[in-house]
Design an enzyme around this catalytic site. Structure first.
Site, short mmCIF file in Angstrom:
data_model
loop_
_atom_site.label_atom_id
_atom_site.label_comp_id
_atom_site.label_asym_id
_atom_site.label_seq_id
_atom_site.Cartn_x
_atom_site.Cartn_y
_atom_site.Cartn_z
N ASN A 11 0.90 -1.09 0.19
CA ASN A 11 0.00 0.19 -0.03
C ASN A 11 0.99 1.19 -0.02
OD1 ASN A 11 -1.71 1.81 0.32
ND2 ASN A 11 -2.18 1.40 2.81
N LYS A 13 0.24 4.40 -0.12
CA LYS A 13 -0.44 5.51 0.42
C LYS A 13 -0.18 6.78 -0.50
CE LYS A 13 0.10 3.47 4.64
NZ LYS A 13 0.21 3.51 6.06
N HIS A 97 -9.03 1.35 4.94
CA HIS A 97 -7.88 1.61 5.65
C HIS A 97 -8.03 2.59 6.88
CE1 HIS A 97 -3.66 2.64 6.67
NE2 HIS A 97 -3.32 1.44 6.05
N GLU A 99 -6.27 5.11 8.06
CA GLU A 99 -6.30 6.39 7.61
C GLU A 99 -7.58 7.06 6.93
OE1 GLU A 99 -2.60 5.66 5.32
OE2 GLU A 99 -1.54 5.21 7.45
N GLU A 169 -4.84 -4.73 10.59
CA GLU A 169 -3.89 -3.78 10.80
C GLU A 169 -4.12 -3.09 12.06
OE1 GLU A 169 -2.01 -2.57 6.78
OE2 GLU A 169 -3.68 -1.25 7.37
N GLY A 175 3.20 2.17 10.96
CA GLY A 175 4.23 3.55 10.65
C GLY A 175 4.77 3.77 11.91
N SER A 215 3.91 -2.25 10.40
CA SER A 215 5.39 -2.33 10.30
C SER A 215 6.03 -3.77 9.84
CB SER A 215 5.91 -1.95 11.65
OG SER A 215 5.49 -0.71 12.18
P1 13P Z 1 3.47 0.45 7.66
O1 13P Z 1 3.96 -1.06 6.97
O2 13P Z 1 4.42 1.47 7.18
O3 13P Z 1 3.49 0.36 9.04
O4 13P Z 1 2.12 0.78 7.13
C1 13P Z 1 1.08 -0.32 7.20
C2 13P Z 1 -0.46 -0.13 6.43
O5 13P Z 1 -1.07 0.78 6.99
C3 13P Z 1 -0.48 -0.81 5.09
O6 13P Z 1 -1.51 -0.60 4.72
#
Ligand code: 13P
Length: 251
Positions: A11, A13, A97, A99, A169, A175, A215
């Site tokens: 992903n 983003k 997601h 976010e 997640e 992150g 992560s």
């Molecule tokens: P990270 O791998 O950067 O922690 O992000 C995970 C994520 O949100 C994948 O959709």
């Protein structure tokens, strides 16, 4: 090990212009061209989809989008329909997601609408669920997952469920460099699978792929993938570099 075919998904983003995405794709494809026993997907920004689709054509890397709108067309300024994504070469679409939920007002209801719109367009939804740190600390992890999965899959009938993928997640692991332990992830995945088997025929729950996200890195992918109910990964930061994402795919 379960017989489910693993899916390793990136992903991206809000990273990479179309030119940067194309550069990634050209470098990444040869790194994973020999991989035949698992599915691979990358989800660039909308603006890069068609360019990347051209590079991924006839390769073993599938294309995904990061969101869609549930109407097929109309006066919905700035929205993208399932049909548009399919026509741009997408096979997958990430939905709900954290976010989107935290920053853009996504709710279980809008997640459900998007999931139900993706399927008839032939897109595989990757429906994201996960608890915040506060919810985990309050002992609410399973009740949050129960609500998100139940509502996200509402009004789906068994034969629609088919290809759907769920991504667990935990918000506190995204992150942050703070991966869930393999035991924490396995417990959440097992819970989700058993919930799905209560809602739908059990064989569909057994066949459903549940990805872990938060992560994931080349260093921790193997131990996560060794767990019974972890069928793949949804990778953010570490999917932005062809070498590190290649290592994760080839765990
Ligand atoms: P990270 O791998 O950067 O922690 O992000 C995970 C994520 O949100 C994948 O959709």
């Amino acid at each position: 090990m379960a017989a489910r075919r693993p899916l390793i998904a990136g992903n991206w983003k809000m990273y990479k212009t179309s030119a940067e995405a194309a550069d990634f794709a050209r470098r990444f494809v040869p790194l994973v061209s020999g991989v035949a026993d698992r599915d691979i997907m990358i989800a660039p920004a909308f603006t890069a989809l068609e360019t990347v689709a051209g590079i991924l054509k006839a390769t073993n890397v599938a294309l995904g989008a990061q969101n869609l709108f549930w109407e097929s067309e109309g006066a919905f300024t700035a929205e993208i329909s399932p049909k548009m994504l399919a026509a741009a070469g997408c096979r997958y679409v990430i939905i709900g997601h954290s976010e989107r939920r935290q920053l853009f007002g996504e709710t279980d209801d809008t997640v459900n609408r998007r999931v139900r719109a993706a399927l008839p367009a032939g897109l595989i939804p990757v429906m994201c669920v996960g608890e915040t740190e506060k919810e985990r600390d309050a002992g609410q992890t399973l009740s949050v997952l129960d609500k998100q999965v139940r509502n996200g899959l509402k009004n789906l009938v068994a034969n629609e469920l088919g290809t759907l993928v769920i991504a667990y997640e935990p918000v506190w692991a995204i992150g942050t460099g703070k991966t869930a332990t393999k035991e924490q992830a396995q417990a959440a995945h097992q819970f989700i699978r058993s919930l799905v088997s209560n809602l739908f025929p059990a064989e569909l729950a057994v066949a459903m792929r549940i990805l872990y996200g938060g992560s994931v890195k080349p260093e921790n992918i193997s131990e996560l993938m060794a767990m019974d109910d972890i069928d793949g990964a949804l990778v953010g930061g570490a999917s932005l570099n062809p070498e590190s994402f290649g290592k994760i795919v080839c765990y």
